[in-house]
Design a protein around this motif. Structure first.
Motif, PDB file in Angstrom:
ATOM      1  N   PRO A 251      -7.208  -5.313 -32.132  1.00  0.00           N
ATOM      2  CA  PRO A 251      -8.248  -5.134 -31.039  1.00  0.00           C
ATOM      3  C   PRO A 251      -7.490  -4.809 -29.923  1.00  0.00           C
ATOM      4  CG  PRO A 251      -7.895  -7.428 -31.492  1.00  0.00           C
ATOM      5  CD  PRO A 251      -7.235  -6.657 -32.558  1.00  0.00           C
ATOM      6  N   PRO A 252      -8.153  -3.844 -29.045  1.00  0.00           N
ATOM      7  CA  PRO A 252      -7.344  -3.647 -27.746  1.00  0.00           C
ATOM      8  C   PRO A 252      -7.563  -4.174 -26.743  1.00  0.00           C
ATOM      9  CG  PRO A 252      -9.589  -2.317 -27.834  1.00  0.00           C
ATOM     10  CD  PRO A 252      -9.174  -3.076 -29.236  1.00  0.00           C
ATOM     11  N   VAL A 253      -6.448  -5.212 -25.983  1.00  0.00           N
ATOM     12  CA  VAL A 253      -6.209  -5.713 -25.082  1.00  0.00           C
ATOM     13  C   VAL A 253      -6.028  -5.164 -23.806  1.00  0.00           C
ATOM     14  CG1 VAL A 253      -5.058  -8.078 -24.121  1.00  0.00           C
ATOM     15  CG2 VAL A 253      -5.353  -7.630 -26.458  1.00  0.00           C
ATOM     16  N   PRO A 254      -6.868  -5.309 -22.654  1.00  0.00           N
ATOM     17  CA  PRO A 254      -6.803  -4.402 -21.434  1.00  0.00           C
ATOM     18  C   PRO A 254      -5.431  -4.232 -20.807  1.00  0.00           C
ATOM     19  CG  PRO A 254      -8.916  -5.692 -21.419  1.00  0.00           C
ATOM     20  CD  PRO A 254      -8.208  -6.137 -22.560  1.00  0.00           C
ATOM     21  N   ALA A 255      -4.558  -5.385 -20.885  1.00  0.00           N
ATOM     22  CA  ALA A 255      -3.283  -5.438 -20.428  1.00  0.00           C
ATOM     23  C   ALA A 255      -2.468  -4.431 -20.620  1.00  0.00           C
ATOM     24  CB  ALA A 255      -2.651  -6.944 -20.052  1.00  0.00           C
ATOM     25  N   PHE A 256      -2.533  -3.988 -21.995  1.00  0.00           N
ATOM     26  CA  PHE A 256      -1.555  -3.065 -22.748  1.00  0.00           C
ATOM     27  C   PHE A 256      -1.989  -1.866 -23.016  1.00  0.00           C
ATOM     28  CE2 PHE A 256      -1.142  -7.514 -24.026  1.00  0.00           C
ATOM     29  CZ  PHE A 256       0.271  -7.657 -24.021  1.00  0.00           C
ATOM     30  N   ASP A 257      -0.960  -0.588 -23.058  1.00  0.00           N
ATOM     31  CA  ASP A 257      -1.308   0.555 -23.597  1.00  0.00           C
ATOM     32  C   ASP A 257      -1.274   0.682 -25.275  1.00  0.00           C
ATOM     33  OD1 ASP A 257      -1.373   1.482 -21.023  1.00  0.00           O
ATOM     34  OD2 ASP A 257       0.675   1.532 -20.722  1.00  0.00           O
ATOM     35  N   TYR A 258      -2.286   1.742 -25.635  1.00  0.00           N
ATOM     36  CA  TYR A 258      -2.289   1.893 -27.250  1.00  0.00           C
ATOM     37  C   TYR A 258      -2.155   3.228 -27.201  1.00  0.00           C
ATOM     38  CZ  TYR A 258      -3.860  -3.238 -27.406  1.00  0.00           C
ATOM     39  OH  TYR A 258      -3.675  -4.448 -27.377  1.00  0.00           O
TER      40      TYR A 258
END
Length: 317
Positions: A251-258
């Motif tokens: 799941p995407p975490v806003p603090a990281f780039d994916y």
């Protein structure tokens, strides 16, 4: 509480549509929700929980024949809790109109209560909440929107015991994305503090046992090889190879780039670190890829060692 401006929104825009305001004001005077009866009467247990949470030691709220409830609990007795709101209530139907028009944001702005008499254990409250007013459209820091005010009358055995006005802003969120949250903080202990302090100074530091010379990461309070408590640090070459890796999509975490490349890098000195890879497309990452450390300031307070592909001759070895 939200800081707002009382300037009207620009005329002639969808946000300032007069037909919408007319529709919204058609709900004024309607019940915001069906008359609600408190699920349980005023009781000492709820009063105790409230006072403990707020640190309120007023002796009037202590159990006994003269016990009364804190006045500010007026609203709490009839709150829905986990019960879903009635979709046929005036406020729910108004909310549906606002959402359809793009006003998907909501924030409570202020609340005013007045008290007629003390509430005592055994009182069972009923709340009648009416939509009292809808403002002209206002421009706020959150976005253009309407302030909706409701008025509640609280009764016990038919006797008025208090009233409350509650004001809520329903707004059209601005297109500007919210500020990016900081990266999650690592747990810094006495054992690993040197590692993060070194990173802030632009150094990759690894723990070394002063008894047998073994390098260890993550840091530990005692050497797992010889049992020594004597610990030191060394600065390795910073070069290594990708021992293993995963590419994280969800799941995407806003603090990281994916997509986010999480790698296990084995340094030339034999120590392995869990880290992120930078400066490389996920599709180009491969096992045994040569990499070198880069100290990356992820925000104003945190610098972390990450790794990027080695350029040049090293890449061909």
């Amino acid at each position: 509480m939200t800081e707002t401006s009382e300037r009207p929104a620009p005329a002639g825009t969808a946000a300032g549509d007069a037909d919408l305001l007319t529709t919204l004001r058609g709900f004024v005077g309607q019940l915001a929700r069906p008359v609600t009866e408190a699920p349980e009467p005023v009781n000492p247990a709820m009063i105790r929980h409230w006072c403990e949470a707020l640190g309120d030691t007023n002796p009037r709220y202590a159990p006994g024949p003269d016990q009364v409830a804190p006045p500010a609990m007026l609203q709490a007795w009839c709150m829905l809790g986990l019960r879903p709101p009635d979709p046929d209530g005036g406020l729910a139907r108004m909310r549906a109109v606002l959402i359809d028009a793009g006003y998907t944001g909501v924030v409570a702005t202020n609340c005013t209560q007045s008290y007629v008499r003390d509430l005592r254990p055994g009182d069972r409250l009923r709340e009648e909440r009416v939509i009292e007013s809808v403002s002209d459209e206002k421009r706020t820091a959150l976005g253009d929107g309407f302030f909706v005010t409701t008025r509640s009358r609280y009764t016990a055995d038919g006797e008025l015991v208090g009233e409350m006005t509650f004001r809520t802003l329903y707004f059209r969120p601005k297109d500007k994305p919210p500020p990016r949250p900081p990266r999650p903080r690592p747990a810094i202990t006495q054992d690993n503090e040197f590692f993060f302090a070194g990173a802030r100074e632009g150094k990759l530091l690894i723990q070394r046992c002063e008894g047998c010379g073994r390098l260890q990461h993550p840091p530990t309070p005692v050497c797992p090889a010889c049992g020594s408590f004597e610990r030191g640090v060394v600065e390795p070459s910073g070069r290594g190879r990708v021992y293993s890796f995963v590419v994280n999509h969800h799941p995407p975490v806003p603090a990281f780039d994916y997509p986010l490349v999480v790698a296990l890098v084995e340094l030339e000195e034999g120590v392995r670190l869990v880290t992120n890879l930078v400066g490389v497309e996920p599709a180009d990452v491969h096992i045994d890829m040569p990499v070198e450390v880069e100290l990356v300031p992820v925000d104003d307070e945190l610098t972390l060692p990450m790794f990027r592909p080695v350029a040049g001759p090293e890449e061909e070895r």
